[in-house]
Design a protein around this motif. Structure first.
Motif, mmCIF file in Angstrom:
data_model
loop_
_atom_site.group_PDB
_atom_site.id
_atom_site.type_symbol
_atom_site.label_atom_id
_atom_site.label_comp_id
_atom_site.label_asym_id
_atom_site.label_seq_id
_atom_site.Cartn_x
_atom_site.Cartn_y
_atom_site.Cartn_z
ATOM 1 N N ARG A 111 6.457 12.640 -10.689
ATOM 2 C CA ARG A 111 7.270 11.786 -11.539
ATOM 3 C C ARG A 111 8.081 10.848 -10.653
ATOM 4 N NH1 ARG A 111 11.003 16.757 -13.763
ATOM 5 N NH2 ARG A 111 12.325 17.044 -11.938
ATOM 6 N N PRO A 112 8.531 9.736 -11.176
ATOM 7 C CA PRO A 112 9.275 8.774 -10.362
ATOM 8 C C PRO A 112 10.526 9.377 -9.726
ATOM 9 C CG PRO A 112 8.576 7.755 -12.417
ATOM 10 C CD PRO A 112 8.269 9.225 -12.540
ATOM 11 N N VAL A 113 10.868 8.864 -8.562
ATOM 12 C CA VAL A 113 12.122 9.215 -7.886
ATOM 13 C C VAL A 113 13.278 8.615 -8.683
ATOM 14 C CG1 VAL A 113 13.506 8.744 -5.812
ATOM 15 C CG2 VAL A 113 11.096 9.426 -5.601
ATOM 16 N N VAL A 114 14.379 9.359 -8.796
ATOM 17 C CA VAL A 114 15.565 8.881 -9.510
ATOM 18 C C VAL A 114 16.658 8.536 -8.502
ATOM 19 C CG1 VAL A 114 17.428 9.515 -11.095
ATOM 20 C CG2 VAL A 114 15.056 10.111 -11.644
ATOM 21 N N ILE A 115 17.159 7.308 -8.589
ATOM 22 C CA ILE A 115 18.232 6.814 -7.739
ATOM 23 C C ILE A 115 19.451 6.591 -8.626
ATOM 24 C CG2 ILE A 115 18.940 4.987 -6.138
ATOM 25 C CD1 ILE A 115 15.930 4.357 -5.777
ATOM 26 N N GLN A 116 20.637 6.826 -8.093
ATOM 27 C CA GLN A 116 21.858 6.600 -8.857
ATOM 28 C C GLN A 116 22.855 5.844 -7.996
ATOM 29 O OE1 GLN A 116 25.104 8.074 -8.485
ATOM 30 N NE2 GLN A 116 25.952 7.210 -10.360
ATOM 31 N N GLY A 172 1.896 6.594 -7.005
ATOM 32 C CA GLY A 172 3.017 7.501 -6.781
ATOM 33 C C GLY A 172 4.134 6.901 -5.956
ATOM 34 N N ARG A 173 4.461 5.632 -6.203
ATOM 35 C CA ARG A 173 5.489 4.969 -5.388
ATOM 36 C C ARG A 173 6.677 4.477 -6.212
ATOM 37 N NH1 ARG A 173 3.297 0.229 -2.696
ATOM 38 N NH2 ARG A 173 1.430 0.173 -4.020
ATOM 39 N N ALA A 174 6.791 4.869 -7.466
ATOM 40 C CA ALA A 174 7.830 4.327 -8.340
ATOM 41 C C ALA A 174 9.147 5.075 -8.209
ATOM 42 C CB ALA A 174 7.367 4.369 -9.797
ATOM 43 N N ALA A 175 10.244 4.327 -8.445
ATOM 44 C CA ALA A 175 11.575 4.916 -8.490
ATOM 45 C C ALA A 175 12.391 4.185 -9.541
ATOM 46 C CB ALA A 175 12.263 4.827 -7.134
ATOM 47 N N TRP A 176 13.348 4.906 -10.109
ATOM 48 C CA TRP A 176 14.236 4.349 -11.131
ATOM 49 C C TRP A 176 15.670 4.476 -10.660
ATOM 50 C CZ3 TRP A 176 15.553 7.541 -16.123
ATOM 51 C CH2 TRP A 176 16.506 6.840 -16.890
ATOM 52 N N ASP A 188 0.795 -1.230 0.000
ATOM 53 C CA ASP A 188 0.000 0.000 0.000
ATOM 54 C C ASP A 188 0.826 1.277 0.000
ATOM 55 O OD1 ASP A 188 -2.549 -1.313 0.135
ATOM 56 O OD2 ASP A 188 -2.151 -1.733 2.252
ATOM 57 N N ARG A 189 1.937 1.293 0.735
ATOM 58 C CA ARG A 189 2.713 2.524 0.908
ATOM 59 C C ARG A 189 4.159 2.393 0.452
ATOM 60 N NH1 ARG A 189 0.301 6.179 4.538
ATOM 61 N NH2 ARG A 189 -1.942 5.829 4.480
ATOM 62 N N LEU A 190 4.679 1.200 0.397
ATOM 63 C CA LEU A 190 6.100 0.972 0.127
ATOM 64 C C LEU A 190 6.500 1.450 -1.259
ATOM 65 C CD1 LEU A 190 8.661 -0.475 1.363
ATOM 66 C CD2 LEU A 190 7.944 -2.484 0.044
ATOM 67 N N GLY A 191 7.582 2.246 -1.343
ATOM 68 C CA GLY A 191 8.118 2.640 -2.633
ATOM 69 C C GLY A 191 8.654 1.434 -3.384
ATOM 70 N N LEU A 192 8.660 1.511 -4.725
ATOM 71 C CA LEU A 192 9.026 0.377 -5.572
ATOM 72 C C LEU A 192 10.081 0.845 -6.564
ATOM 73 C CD1 LEU A 192 5.349 -0.783 -6.166
ATOM 74 C CD2 LEU A 192 6.993 -1.809 -4.572
ATOM 75 N N ALA A 193 11.335 0.425 -6.344
ATOM 76 C CA ALA A 193 12.465 0.942 -7.121
ATOM 77 C C ALA A 193 13.022 -0.120 -8.054
ATOM 78 C CB ALA A 193 13.560 1.442 -6.186
ATOM 79 N N ALA A 194 13.103 0.202 -9.337
ATOM 80 C CA ALA A 194 13.612 -0.708 -10.355
ATOM 81 C C ALA A 194 14.947 -0.208 -10.881
ATOM 82 C CB ALA A 194 12.621 -0.814 -11.516
ATOM 83 N N ARG A 199 7.031 3.040 -19.225
ATOM 84 C CA ARG A 199 6.905 1.913 -18.306
ATOM 85 C C ARG A 199 6.976 2.375 -16.850
ATOM 86 N NH1 ARG A 199 11.747 -1.454 -19.860
ATOM 87 N NH2 ARG A 199 11.028 -2.877 -18.204
ATOM 88 N N LEU A 200 7.913 3.296 -16.552
ATOM 89 C CA LEU A 200 8.037 3.787 -15.184
ATOM 90 C C LEU A 200 6.846 4.654 -14.785
ATOM 91 C CD1 LEU A 200 11.841 4.606 -15.220
ATOM 92 C CD2 LEU A 200 10.739 2.898 -13.761
ATOM 93 N N ALA A 201 6.340 5.458 -15.719
ATOM 94 C CA ALA A 201 5.169 6.275 -15.432
ATOM 95 C C ALA A 201 3.949 5.392 -15.174
ATOM 96 C CB ALA A 201 4.895 7.235 -16.590
ATOM 97 N N SER A 202 3.870 4.268 -15.876
ATOM 98 C CA SER A 202 2.762 3.334 -15.646
ATOM 99 C C SER A 202 2.836 2.743 -14.241
ATOM 100 C CB SER A 202 2.797 2.210 -16.689
ATOM 101 O OG SER A 202 2.609 2.725 -17.993
ATOM 102 N N LEU A 203 4.048 2.316 -13.832
ATOM 103 C CA LEU A 203 4.224 1.813 -12.472
ATOM 104 C C LEU A 203 3.890 2.892 -11.453
ATOM 105 C CD1 LEU A 203 5.249 -0.225 -10.343
ATOM 106 C CD2 LEU A 203 7.579 0.582 -10.817
#
Length: 438
Positions: free
Chosen positions: A201-206, A125-129, A94-100, A115-119
């Motif tokens: 928009r998705p969170v960006v991780i590096q 609003g829990r997606a991250a790349w 329900d709340r957990l962010g989901l990072a791919a 694809r990321l916008a769909s997730l």
């Protein structure tokens, strides 16, 4: 004497990495389960959500790794594609962010942004790349253009890729149907992605520790996934990356530094240390020790005794002995460092590999681990941690049951989710569309 209010304690951010196929996982442990069954992903993700973690993090595997021309043992069953798994997990969390983790070298902006916008939309609003790059032609053979990219061009392409994806997400968020981007690496014209999600928009991780990687993170990332072995090394990295932010028009709070760590708990300090040593021995078997050595030396070292001294031959910098795994940028420097450590402490090959390949770990009783984590964050060595358990899928259970309550008692970790999006969990201001793309 009148004193002001006590300032709030710096809050710790936590995330969970699904260990999957790597030498962190102890496959020989009877509690070790499947790394591809959906139930394994569900168990770890739900444990992280029960622990009020910010996000759940999946790595990427674009090609089975090879060692001496054969598929690396740990890759024999392959790895599911991360966004596919996370879309399924969106339905059971329900709340957990989901990072791919998705490679910016071997994908294209419009398709990946969609694809990321769909997730992001489907998860509320829990997606991250997690943006990664590669100059590895071996991996690139799976892709039409052959996969070769000069090492110096990896981050310039990645920076433009992120900027194009963000522009596409922002166009969709503004209700613009058409989209166009033109740069050195991409020329795109078409229609925008799915509608804007609650987080914008998705969170960006590096992930990356080179100078180019640090600069890229300072310019384009919301979170940086890193690794450091000591408190002082973490503080130095923290200062270096944070000082780069102003020249990109960003503030310190716009980027969260979250090193990957392992945690080993015990009823006493001695018990925890004993468990940690046993885990490292299981992770670095005699065979794995030789494999790790060959990754540095680029030579067939199977004739060497894992319990004997390091090779006295120099590395082969142009070796293709190992494919699909990142070699040290300077194998000669790495070999010299390993030799110096081995000679100083009288270590064998296996002992040297155990000591040089271990992550920064928190080892001790639950109360000691909670105190150490709080100190790391309070002293600006990190903003939080990405936990990499050594067991799939139950490796987080003990931490969530024992350490998280102690962090909450200290007032350094949330007792409930106060937001619904990943940006809110991370304390990133706004929706992510206000800041210009890097």
């Amino acid at each position: 004497m009148t004193t002001g209010p006590t300032p709030p304690r710096k809050q710790i951010h936590l995330a969970a990495h699904f260990p999957g196929v790597n030498n962190t996982t102890v496959w020989a442990d009877p509690r070790s389960g499947s790394q591809i069954d959906f139930d394994s992903f569900v168990h770890l993700a739900r444990t992280a959500e029960r622990g009020l973690f910010d996000f759940f993090f999946l790595a990427e595997g674009l090609r089975l790794r090879e060692h001496k021309g054969r598929v690396h043992d740990l890759d024999v069953v392959g790895r599911p594609e991360s966004i596919t798994v996370l879309n399924a997990l969106a339905a059971v969390t329900d709340r957990l962010g989901l990072a791919a983790t998705v490679n910016a070298t071997f994908n294209e902006p419009w398709e990946l942004a969609r694809r990321l916008a769909s997730l992001d939309l489907l998860s509320g609003g829990r997606a991250a790349w997690n943006v990664v790059t590669s100059s590895d032609a071996f991996t690139g053979e799976n892709f039409r253009r052959g996969g070769f990219l000069d090492r110096a061009d990896r981050y310039t392409r990645a920076a433009e890729f992120v900027a194009a994806a963000r522009a596409l997400w922002d166009a969709a968020g503004a209700g613009q149907r058409s989209f166009a981007w033109s740069g050195d690496h991409f020329a795109i014209a078409g229609e925008s992605t799915p509608p804007r999600s609650p987080q914008g928009r998705p969170v960006v991780i590096q992930a990356g520790d080179s100078d180019e990687g640090r600069e890229f993170a300072a310019s384009a990332a919301d979170v940086i996934f890193t690794r450091h072995g000591t408190l002082e090394a973490g503080r130095a990295f923290y200062r270096d990356v944070k000082r780069r932010l102003p020249r990109h028009g960003r503030r310190e709070e716009d980027l969260k530094l979250m090193p990957g760590v392992t945690v080993v708990l015990g009823d006493t300090a001695a018990d925890a240390q004993e468990r940690a040593a046993e885990i490292r021995r299981q992770q670095i078997s005699p065979q794995n020790a030789i494999h790790a050595l060959e990754l540095v030396w680029g030579r067939d070292l199977s004739a060497y005794d894992p319990d004997g001294p390091l090779p006295d031959v120099d590395p082969d910098p142009d070796s293709a002995l190992v494919q699909g795994r990142v070699r040290h940028a300077d194998p000669f420097e790495a070999a010299a460092r390993w030799r110096a450590l081995s000679e100083e402490k009288g270590l064998s090959i296996r002992q040297t590999v155990i000591e040089t390949t271990s992550r920064q770990s928190f080892i001790g009783t639950p109360s000691a681990v909670a105190a150490a984590m709080a100190e790391f964050v309070e002293r600006d060595a990190a903003d939080g941690f990405i936990l990499v358990p050594h067991l799939t899928p139950g490796g987080l259970d003990g931490f969530v049951d024992t350490v998280v309550p102690l962090l909450q008692e200290r007032g350094v970790f949330r007792t409930r989710y106060t937001g619904t999006t990943l940006r809110e969990h991370l304390g990133l201001t706004g929706t992510g569309v206000e800041r210009s793309a890097a």
